[in-house]
Design a protein around this motif. Structure first.
Motif, PDB file in Angstrom:
ATOM      1  N   VAL A   1      -4.765  18.094 -25.139  1.00 62.18           N
ATOM      2  CA  VAL A   1      -4.331  19.506 -24.700  1.00 62.18           C
ATOM      3  C   VAL A   1      -5.516  20.362 -24.544  1.00 62.18           C
ATOM      4  CG1 VAL A   1      -2.959  21.396 -25.471  1.00 62.18           C
ATOM      5  CG2 VAL A   1      -2.236  18.944 -25.823  1.00 62.18           C
ATOM      6  N   GLU A   2      -5.523  20.907 -23.485  1.00 61.55           N
ATOM      7  CA  GLU A   2      -6.865  21.889 -23.257  1.00 61.55           C
ATOM      8  C   GLU A   2      -6.520  23.116 -23.696  1.00 61.55           C
ATOM      9  OE1 GLU A   2      -8.538  22.019 -19.151  1.00 61.55           O
ATOM     10  OE2 GLU A   2      -6.698  20.584 -18.624  1.00 61.55           O
ATOM     11  N   HIS A   3      -7.348  23.860 -24.087  1.00 64.60           N
ATOM     12  CA  HIS A   3      -7.094  25.235 -24.669  1.00 64.60           C
ATOM     13  C   HIS A   3      -7.833  26.251 -23.440  1.00 64.60           C
ATOM     14  CE1 HIS A   3      -6.277  23.878 -28.594  1.00 64.60           C
ATOM     15  NE2 HIS A   3      -7.086  22.764 -28.470  1.00 64.60           N
ATOM     16  N   PHE A   4      -7.312  27.240 -23.555  1.00 67.95           N
ATOM     17  CA  PHE A   4      -7.464  28.305 -22.475  1.00 67.95           C
ATOM     18  C   PHE A   4      -7.881  29.741 -23.009  1.00 67.95           C
ATOM     19  CE2 PHE A   4      -4.633  25.336 -20.481  1.00 67.95           C
ATOM     20  CZ  PHE A   4      -5.194  25.183 -19.242  1.00 67.95           C
ATOM     21  N   GLU A   5      -9.198  30.239 -22.428  1.00 69.35           N
ATOM     22  CA  GLU A   5      -9.432  31.624 -22.677  1.00 69.35           C
ATOM     23  C   GLU A   5      -8.457  32.833 -21.856  1.00 69.35           C
ATOM     24  OE1 GLU A   5     -11.534  32.325 -25.345  1.00 69.35           O
ATOM     25  OE2 GLU A   5     -11.304  30.211 -25.638  1.00 69.35           O
ATOM     26  N   SER A   6      -8.833  33.984 -22.169  1.00 69.95           N
ATOM     27  CA  SER A   6      -7.780  34.934 -21.603  1.00 69.95           C
ATOM     28  C   SER A   6      -8.174  35.023 -20.091  1.00 69.95           C
ATOM     29  CB  SER A   6      -8.030  36.123 -22.234  1.00 69.95           C
ATOM     30  OG  SER A   6      -9.540  36.801 -22.403  1.00 69.95           O
ATOM     31  N   GLU A   7      -9.597  34.883 -19.608  1.00 71.21           N
ATOM     32  CA  GLU A   7      -9.921  35.011 -18.245  1.00 71.21           C
ATOM     33  C   GLU A   7      -9.257  33.935 -17.413  1.00 71.21           C
ATOM     34  OE1 GLU A   7     -12.532  34.483 -20.797  1.00 71.21           O
ATOM     35  OE2 GLU A   7     -12.397  36.269 -21.390  1.00 71.21           O
ATOM     36  N   GLU A   8      -9.349  32.628 -17.997  1.00 73.93           N
ATOM     37  CA  GLU A   8      -8.616  31.580 -17.374  1.00 73.93           C
ATOM     38  C   GLU A   8      -7.140  31.888 -16.970  1.00 73.93           C
ATOM     39  OE1 GLU A   8     -10.707  27.719 -18.686  1.00 73.93           O
ATOM     40  OE2 GLU A   8     -10.315  28.905 -20.489  1.00 73.93           O
ATOM     41  N   ILE A   9      -6.336  32.318 -18.053  1.00 73.76           N
ATOM     42  CA  ILE A   9      -5.017  32.566 -18.075  1.00 73.76           C
ATOM     43  C   ILE A   9      -4.681  33.530 -16.775  1.00 73.76           C
ATOM     44  CG2 ILE A   9      -3.041  33.163 -19.067  1.00 73.76           C
ATOM     45  CD1 ILE A   9      -4.239  32.204 -21.816  1.00 73.76           C
ATOM     46  N   ARG A  10      -5.528  34.717 -16.801  1.00 73.37           N
ATOM     47  CA  ARG A  10      -5.199  35.648 -15.796  1.00 73.37           C
ATOM     48  C   ARG A  10      -5.537  35.095 -14.543  1.00 73.37           C
ATOM     49  NH1 ARG A  10      -8.630  38.798 -17.977  1.00 73.37           N
ATOM     50  NH2 ARG A  10      -7.323  40.138 -19.145  1.00 73.37           N
ATOM     51  N   SER A  11      -6.552  34.262 -14.369  1.00 76.73           N
ATOM     52  CA  SER A  11      -6.912  33.484 -12.878  1.00 76.73           C
ATOM     53  C   SER A  11      -5.887  32.552 -12.561  1.00 76.73           C
ATOM     54  CB  SER A  11      -8.317  32.875 -13.244  1.00 76.73           C
ATOM     55  OG  SER A  11      -8.447  32.175 -11.907  1.00 76.73           O
ATOM     56  N   ILE A  12      -5.648  31.843 -13.466  1.00 72.77           N
ATOM     57  CA  ILE A  12      -4.221  30.867 -13.217  1.00 72.77           C
ATOM     58  C   ILE A  12      -3.059  31.673 -12.557  1.00 72.77           C
ATOM     59  CG2 ILE A  12      -2.365  29.191 -14.076  1.00 72.77           C
ATOM     60  CD1 ILE A  12      -5.147  28.478 -16.152  1.00 72.77           C
ATOM     61  N   ARG A  13      -2.984  32.670 -13.475  1.00 69.50           N
ATOM     62  CA  ARG A  13      -1.548  33.389 -13.131  1.00 69.50           C
ATOM     63  C   ARG A  13      -1.855  34.097 -11.574  1.00 69.50           C
ATOM     64  NH1 ARG A  13      -0.643  38.809 -12.734  1.00 69.50           N
ATOM     65  NH2 ARG A  13      -2.199  39.229 -14.223  1.00 69.50           N
ATOM     66  N   LYS A  14      -3.026  34.592 -11.322  1.00 70.38           N
ATOM     67  CA  LYS A  14      -3.124  35.392 -10.254  1.00 70.38           C
ATOM     68  C   LYS A  14      -3.078  34.283  -8.899  1.00 70.38           C
ATOM     69  CE  LYS A  14      -5.524  39.659 -11.864  1.00 70.38           C
ATOM     70  NZ  LYS A  14      -6.552  40.356 -11.669  1.00 70.38           N
ATOM     71  N   GLU A  15      -3.641  33.126  -9.252  1.00 69.98           N
ATOM     72  CA  GLU A  15      -3.625  32.229  -8.183  1.00 69.98           C
ATOM     73  C   GLU A  15      -2.153  31.763  -7.718  1.00 69.98           C
ATOM     74  OE1 GLU A  15      -5.958  30.171  -6.391  1.00 69.98           O
ATOM     75  OE2 GLU A  15      -7.368  31.893  -6.931  1.00 69.98           O
ATOM     76  N   THR A  16      -1.292  31.782  -8.758  1.00 69.79           N
ATOM     77  CA  THR A  16      -0.055  31.469  -8.510  1.00 69.79           C
ATOM     78  C   THR A  16       0.636  32.653  -7.397  1.00 69.79           C
ATOM     79  OG1 THR A  16       1.032  32.584 -10.235  1.00 69.79           O
ATOM     80  CG2 THR A  16       0.276  30.208 -10.562  1.00 69.79           C
ATOM     81  N   GLY A  17       0.104  33.751  -7.657  1.00 66.81           N
ATOM     82  CA  GLY A  17       0.524  35.037  -7.080  1.00 66.81           C
ATOM     83  C   GLY A  17       1.652  35.762  -7.605  1.00 66.81           C
ATOM     84  N   LEU A  18       1.909  35.370  -9.152  1.00 68.03           N
ATOM     85  CA  LEU A  18       2.937  35.831  -9.843  1.00 68.03           C
ATOM     86  C   LEU A  18       2.505  37.181 -10.727  1.00 68.03           C
ATOM     87  CD1 LEU A  18       4.383  32.570 -11.076  1.00 68.03           C
ATOM     88  CD2 LEU A  18       5.183  34.090  -9.268  1.00 68.03           C
ATOM     89  N   THR A  19       3.526  38.049 -10.827  1.00 69.21           N
ATOM     90  CA  THR A  19       3.351  39.126 -11.777  1.00 69.21           C
ATOM     91  C   THR A  19       3.198  38.768 -13.154  1.00 69.21           C
ATOM     92  OG1 THR A  19       5.638  39.684 -11.908  1.00 69.21           O
ATOM     93  CG2 THR A  19       4.129  40.753 -10.167  1.00 69.21           C
ATOM     94  N   GLN A  20       3.001  39.564 -14.071  1.00 68.33           N
ATOM     95  CA  GLN A  20       3.153  39.087 -15.594  1.00 68.33           C
ATOM     96  C   GLN A  20       4.445  38.759 -15.594  1.00 68.33           C
ATOM     97  OE1 GLN A  20       0.956  42.011 -17.815  1.00 68.33           O
ATOM     98  NE2 GLN A  20      -0.858  40.745 -18.208  1.00 68.33           N
ATOM     99  N   VAL A  21       5.294  39.513 -15.480  1.00 67.04           N
ATOM    100  CA  VAL A  21       6.774  39.512 -15.569  1.00 67.04           C
ATOM    101  C   VAL A  21       7.285  38.006 -15.268  1.00 67.04           C
ATOM    102  CG1 VAL A  21       9.123  40.417 -15.084  1.00 67.04           C
ATOM    103  CG2 VAL A  21       7.225  41.932 -15.632  1.00 67.04           C
ATOM    104  N   LEU A  22       7.038  37.551 -13.929  1.00 61.34           N
ATOM    105  CA  LEU A  22       7.369  36.524 -13.369  1.00 61.34           C
ATOM    106  C   LEU A  22       6.769  35.318 -13.738  1.00 61.34           C
ATOM    107  CD1 LEU A  22       7.770  37.467  -9.607  1.00 61.34           C
ATOM    108  CD2 LEU A  22       9.578  36.995 -11.178  1.00 61.34           C
ATOM    109  N   PHE A  23       5.516  35.460 -14.446  1.00 59.22           N
ATOM    110  CA  PHE A  23       4.871  34.315 -15.059  1.00 59.22           C
ATOM    111  C   PHE A  23       5.405  34.227 -16.416  1.00 59.22           C
ATOM    112  CE2 PHE A  23       0.913  32.579 -16.991  1.00 59.22           C
ATOM    113  CZ  PHE A  23       0.407  31.470 -15.980  1.00 59.22           C
ATOM    114  N   ALA A  24       5.784  35.267 -17.133  1.00 62.63           N
ATOM    115  CA  ALA A  24       6.123  34.990 -18.111  1.00 62.63           C
ATOM    116  C   ALA A  24       7.707  34.265 -18.255  1.00 62.63           C
ATOM    117  CB  ALA A  24       6.562  36.283 -18.890  1.00 62.63           C
ATOM    118  N   LYS A  25       8.414  34.590 -17.173  1.00 65.18           N
ATOM    119  CA  LYS A  25       9.666  33.815 -17.003  1.00 65.18           C
ATOM    120  C   LYS A  25       9.450  32.363 -16.540  1.00 65.18           C
ATOM    121  CE  LYS A  25      12.515  37.728 -15.565  1.00 65.18           C
ATOM    122  NZ  LYS A  25      13.392  38.361 -14.563  1.00 65.18           N
ATOM    123  N   TYR A  26       8.344  32.041 -15.784  1.00 65.35           N
ATOM    124  CA  TYR A  26       7.801  30.633 -15.278  1.00 65.35           C
ATOM    125  C   TYR A  26       7.433  30.081 -16.623  1.00 65.35           C
ATOM    126  CZ  TYR A  26       4.521  27.490 -14.112  1.00 65.35           C
ATOM    127  OH  TYR A  26       3.773  26.139 -13.717  1.00 65.35           O
TER     128      TYR A  26
END
Length: 106
Positions: A34-59
Motif C-alpha cells: 500500500v502506498e502512502h500519500f502526502e498532502s500535495e500528492e492528494i491535492r494533485s490527484i484530486r485536481k487531475e480528476t477535475g473534482l471539487t473537494q466535495v465530489l472527491f469526498a463522495k467518490y
C-alpha cells in the motif's frame, strides 16, 4: 476436440499428476504494498480528476473534512483509501470510467 475429448484429456492429466508423472502449472500472485500519500500528492490527484473537494469526498467515501485534512497534511489516508488514490493517480479518468462518478447534462 469435442467436450468429451476435453474431459477425457483433463482426467488423464489429473491421473498423471497424482502419479507424480506430470507437474502442475502454478501461478504466483503478488500484491504491491500500500502506498502512502502526502498532502500535495492528494491535492494533485484530486485536481487531475477535475473534482471539487466535495465530489472527491463522495467518490472516496469519506467526509469533506477528511479530504480537507488530507490535503492540509493534518491527517493521512490509510488502507483502501490509499489503494483508490493509487488507482486514481494512475488513471485520472477512473472515477468516471468506473461509473462511480457520473455526469448529467441539463
Amino acid at each position: 476436440m469435442n467436450l468429451f475429448d476435453d474431459i477425457k484429456t483433463g482426467l488423464g492429466q489429473a491421473i498423471e499428476f497424482e502419479k507424480g508423472n506430470l507437474k502442475a502449472r502454478t501461478t504466483t500472485l503478488t500484491v504491491e504494498p500500500v502506498e502512502h500519500f502526502e498532502s500535495e500528492e492528494i491535492r494533485s490527484i484530486r485536481k487531475e480528476t477535475g473534482l471539487t473537494q466535495v465530489l472527491f469526498a463522495k467518490y472516496m467515501g469519506v467526509s469533506v473534512k477528511t479530504v480537507e485534512a488530507w490535503e492540509s497534511g493534518r491527517n493521512h489516508p490509510e488502507g483502501a483509501a490509499c489503494r483508490l488514490l493509487s488507482m486514481t493517480r494512475n488513471d485520472p479518468s477512473f472515477p468516471r470510467r468506473s461509473g462511480i462518478v457520473t455526469a448529467s447534462v441539463k
